[in-house]
Design a protein around this motif. Structure first.
Motif, short mmCIF file in Angstrom:
data_model
loop_
_atom_site.label_atom_id
_atom_site.label_comp_id
_atom_site.label_asym_id
_atom_site.label_seq_id
_atom_site.Cartn_x
_atom_site.Cartn_y
_atom_site.Cartn_z
N LEU A 38 -6.25 4.63 0.94
CA LEU A 38 -7.26 3.97 0.16
C LEU A 38 -7.15 2.76 -0.13
O LEU A 38 -8.16 1.88 -0.12
CB LEU A 38 -7.29 5.01 -1.49
CG LEU A 38 -8.14 6.30 -1.31
CD1 LEU A 38 -7.68 7.09 -2.53
CD2 LEU A 38 -9.42 6.33 -0.93
N ARG A 70 -9.40 -2.12 -3.99
CA ARG A 70 -8.77 -2.66 -2.68
C ARG A 70 -7.97 -3.87 -2.72
O ARG A 70 -8.02 -5.02 -2.21
CB ARG A 70 -9.91 -3.08 -1.58
CG ARG A 70 -10.62 -1.75 -0.81
CD ARG A 70 -11.09 -1.94 0.30
NE ARG A 70 -11.79 -0.84 0.98
CZ ARG A 70 -13.23 -0.68 0.72
NH1 ARG A 70 -13.74 -1.61 0.41
NH2 ARG A 70 -13.66 0.35 1.55
N ARG A 104 -12.55 6.84 -5.60
CA ARG A 104 -13.45 6.07 -5.43
C ARG A 104 -13.26 4.48 -6.12
O ARG A 104 -13.59 3.31 -5.51
CB ARG A 104 -14.85 6.24 -5.77
CG ARG A 104 -15.50 7.51 -4.81
CD ARG A 104 -16.81 7.77 -5.27
NE ARG A 104 -17.07 9.11 -4.22
CZ ARG A 104 -17.51 9.13 -3.13
NH1 ARG A 104 -17.50 7.92 -2.36
NH2 ARG A 104 -17.76 10.30 -2.63
N CYS A 149 -6.63 -6.01 0.22
CA CYS A 149 -7.49 -6.30 1.51
C CYS A 149 -7.85 -7.91 1.53
O CYS A 149 -7.76 -8.35 0.56
CB CYS A 149 -8.90 -5.70 1.12
SG CYS A 149 -8.90 -3.81 1.41
N THR A 159 -10.50 3.19 -6.76
CA THR A 159 -9.32 2.75 -5.72
C THR A 159 -9.82 2.14 -4.59
O THR A 159 -9.44 0.86 -4.25
CB THR A 159 -8.15 3.71 -5.37
OG1 THR A 159 -7.64 4.27 -6.36
CG2 THR A 159 -7.16 2.98 -4.41
N LEU A 160 -10.87 2.83 -3.93
CA LEU A 160 -11.63 1.96 -2.80
C LEU A 160 -12.15 0.77 -3.19
O LEU A 160 -12.09 -0.24 -2.35
CB LEU A 160 -12.44 2.93 -2.20
CG LEU A 160 -12.04 4.12 -1.10
CD1 LEU A 160 -13.18 4.71 -0.62
CD2 LEU A 160 -11.43 3.24 0.14
N ARG A 161 -12.90 0.81 -4.18
CA ARG A 161 -13.63 -0.35 -4.78
C ARG A 161 -12.64 -1.48 -4.87
O ARG A 161 -13.05 -2.75 -4.85
CB ARG A 161 -14.43 -0.06 -6.04
CG ARG A 161 -15.72 0.94 -5.58
CD ARG A 161 -16.89 0.53 -6.64
NE ARG A 161 -16.40 1.34 -7.99
CZ ARG A 161 -16.42 2.60 -8.29
NH1 ARG A 161 -17.07 3.39 -7.35
NH2 ARG A 161 -16.13 3.32 -9.38
N GLY A 206 -12.74 0.14 4.82
CA GLY A 206 -14.11 0.40 4.74
C GLY A 206 -14.54 1.48 5.68
O GLY A 206 -15.70 1.94 5.70
N THR A 235 0.92 -1.14 -0.13
CA THR A 235 -0.15 0.10 0.13
C THR A 235 0.77 1.17 0.11
O THR A 235 0.33 2.31 -0.41
CB THR A 235 -0.79 0.04 1.09
OG1 THR A 235 -0.10 -0.18 2.39
CG2 THR A 235 -1.96 -1.08 1.03
N ASP A 290 -7.58 0.87 3.59
CA ASP A 290 -8.65 1.02 4.37
C ASP A 290 -9.70 -0.08 4.10
O ASP A 290 -9.81 -0.68 3.08
CB ASP A 290 -9.34 2.29 4.28
CG ASP A 290 -10.60 2.79 5.17
OD1 ASP A 290 -10.56 2.59 6.21
OD2 ASP A 290 -11.68 2.77 4.36
N SER A 325 -14.00 7.57 4.88
CA SER A 325 -14.90 8.08 3.46
C SER A 325 -13.79 8.69 2.74
O SER A 325 -12.55 8.86 3.09
CB SER A 325 -16.05 9.09 3.60
OG SER A 325 -15.32 10.25 4.07
N VAL A 326 -13.83 8.95 1.21
CA VAL A 326 -12.84 9.43 0.36
C VAL A 326 -12.76 11.16 0.92
O VAL A 326 -11.56 11.44 1.15
CB VAL A 326 -13.42 9.71 -1.00
CG1 VAL A 326 -12.52 10.61 -1.70
CG2 VAL A 326 -13.37 8.22 -1.71
#
Length: 331
Positions: free
Chosen positions: A285, A328, A322, A331, A324-326, A290, A209, A288, A293-294
């Motif tokens: 990002l 993951r 967003r 994770c 990048t968050l999706r 979850g 990361t 994380d 938030s962004v």
């Protein structure tokens, strides 16, 4: 017939050999963590063995179970565990990521992700156990920025480029440890240097990361003015600091500081500040789970305008925060 402990990696440093599942589980848990260990077939011959040497912040291990077994440690919590089969195969799940592990593909188990494994009959592995806090410490020393939640891509493809070089270094450590040249005294300065080199190179070659930080040019032997400026940027990148703030701390003029940055790092002081902010945001990002938030991540990385943050992030990484968050990936 399975080999005896003495003919295995680290053969002179045997912890145990046993045909008893409960005994194997109990002894392995003393050095690693509590876990479930179950045989998949009553017909397989269970013959467990562990060899181990301990350094200051990491240990080298050899483990086999002989039989087809499932291992469920949950989250490792305090340590990373690198597993590399030298024979046989294993299915490993770390978080949402699955790895078919073989002599050409190892796995890095992240301590904050749930882990389940199935070691197939005949699987033998060498393992490196590294303190979680030590990885964070090395990453912080490498970048000058507090990086606590480092998460690695689990699959370790050992025949590819820089990873192959790292793997050869690891084999050399196992060989030197087996012959008694290292891992004799944890406080030996040479031991400390070897451990640092192994973890430093792992951070550089295995996707994680914080990988974008390790690709940045370093100040190296740059003038003291530049080093002071970078110290302030690394410490206060999440705050509202200006070029004049940086100059005042470095003890120089804006023009002189601009010249030093351009010559040594190929960018301006404010461009470097933005680089660090975006890299830290990407680290958050990717790591994380979850809870953030962004907009919260933008604020934590020093960006005060969510719209401009998203635009700048997309220009730099070719995807929105967003997206990048999706994904993951770690994770």
């Amino acid at each position: 017939m399975l080999r005896t402990a003495r003919n295995l990696p680290l053969g002179d440093f045997n912890c145990f050999e046993t045909f008893d599942v409960d005994e194997a589980r109990e002894i392995v848990a003393r050095k690693f963590c509590s876990h479930r260990l179950e045989r998949m077939s009553a017909s397989d011959r269970f013959n467990a063995c562990q060899n181990r040497v301990e350094g200051k912040r990491l240990s080298l291990n050899y483990i086999r179970y002989g039989a087809d077994v499932t291992i469920d440690p949950g989250e490792l919590s305090d340590f990373y565990l690198i597993q590399i089969p030298i024979a046989g195969t294993a299915d490993v799940q770390n978080g949402t990521r699955s790895v078919w592990s073989s002599p050409s593909t190892g796995v890095v188990l992240n301590p904050d992700r749930n882990t389940t494994m199935r070691w197939h009959a005949g699987c033998e592995q060498v393992l490196v156990q590294i303190e979680r806090s030590y990885v964070a410490e090395i990453a912080t020393r490498m970048t000058g920025i507090g990086l606590n939640a480092i998460r690695f891509k689990p699959g370790l493809h050992m025949n590819r480029g820089p990873i192959a070089v790292w793997t050869r270094r690891l084999r050399g450590l196992f060989g030197a440890a087996a012959s008694g040249q290292i891992f004799r005294h944890p406080d030996d300065p040479c031991q400390r240097q070897l451990e640092e080199a192994l973890v430093t190179s792992l951070l550089e070659v295995q996707a994680n990361t914080a990988s974008h930080f390790f690709k940045e040019p370093a100040a190296g032997t740059a003038p003291a003015i530049l080093k002071r400026a970078m110290a302030l940027i690394n410490e206060r990148f999440d705050q509202d600091i200006s070029l004049l703030d940086i100059c005042a701390f470095a003890g120089t003029t804006p023009r002189n500081l601009q010249i030093h940055f351009k010559r040594e790092l190929g960018c301006s002081p404010m461009e470097k500040l933005q680089d660090i902010r975006f890299n830290f945001a990407r680290h958050l990002l990717l790591s994380d789970s979850g809870s953030l938030s962004v907009s919260e991540i933008a604020e934590m990385s020093g960006h005060r305008h969510a719209g401009r943050f998203s635009q700048g992030y997309k220009m730099r990484f070719q995807e929105t925060p967003r997206q990048t968050l999706r994904r993951r990936r770690f994770c």
